[in-house]
Design a protein around this motif. Structure first.
Motif, PDB file in Angstrom:
ATOM      1  N   LYS A   8      59.976  55.277  52.388  1.00 11.63           N
ATOM      2  CA  LYS A   8      59.722  53.888  52.013  1.00 11.63           C
ATOM      3  C   LYS A   8      58.218  53.631  51.993  1.00 11.63           C
ATOM      4  O   LYS A   8      57.498  54.031  52.903  1.00 11.63           O
ATOM      5  N   VAL A  26      58.261  52.643  46.612  1.00 14.93           N
ATOM      6  CA  VAL A  26      59.666  52.710  47.014  1.00 14.93           C
ATOM      7  C   VAL A  26      59.936  51.548  47.956  1.00 14.93           C
ATOM      8  O   VAL A  26      59.269  51.388  48.979  1.00 14.93           O
ATOM      9  N   LYS A  27      60.900  50.687  47.590  1.00 18.36           N
ATOM     10  CA  LYS A  27      61.260  49.542  48.436  1.00 18.36           C
ATOM     11  C   LYS A  27      62.267  49.924  49.497  1.00 18.36           C
ATOM     12  O   LYS A  27      62.224  49.412  50.609  1.00 18.36           O
ATOM     13  N   LYS A  28      63.176  50.834  49.144  1.00 15.45           N
ATOM     14  CA  LYS A  28      64.283  51.130  50.038  1.00 15.45           C
ATOM     15  C   LYS A  28      64.906  52.463  49.641  1.00 15.45           C
ATOM     16  O   LYS A  28      64.854  52.859  48.477  1.00 15.45           O
ATOM     17  N   VAL A  36      66.804  56.015  45.500  1.00 13.27           N
ATOM     18  CA  VAL A  36      65.698  55.169  45.943  1.00 13.27           C
ATOM     19  C   VAL A  36      65.640  53.912  45.081  1.00 13.27           C
ATOM     20  O   VAL A  36      66.026  53.933  43.914  1.00 13.27           O
TER      21      VAL A  36
END
Length: 105
Positions: A8, A26-28, A36
């Protein structure tokens, strides 16, 4: 166990698919770390009404991208993609960029 080298907050570039060439952080990561969520990539704009969202309508909803379709961007040479390696420094295992040897934070 599927250990991911992308975490993340890493800035990645989409290398295949309809969003090829787009970049973003990448948020999550998904629970099994095979997908991703990249900010600004692969968003769906039309949402059907459901129990959680009674209204539905035109909203931006993030859709995951398979982790094999993204590559990490090298922190030193902006825009170029790199693979991730590991090196032990001062007794700690740190991630490094294979292309430049720079530490990934």
């Amino acid at each position: 166990m599927n250990k991911s080298k992308i975490l993340k907050g890493d800035v990645v570039k989409v290398i295949s698919g309809s969003h090829k060439g787009k970049t973003g952080p990448v948020k999550k990561l998904s629970k099994d770390k095979s997908k991703v969520y990249v900010e600004g990539v692969n968003g769906v704009k039309h949402v059907k009404p459901s129990e959680t969202d009674q209204e539905g309508g035109i909203k931006e909803v993030a859709v995951p991208v398979n982790i094999s379709n993204v590559a990490l961007i090298d922190p030193k040479s902006k825009g170029n993609t790199t693979r991730v390696g590991y090196k032990i420094t001062d007794g700690k295992k740190v991630r490094i960029a294979k292309r430049s040897g720079a530490e990934i934070k």
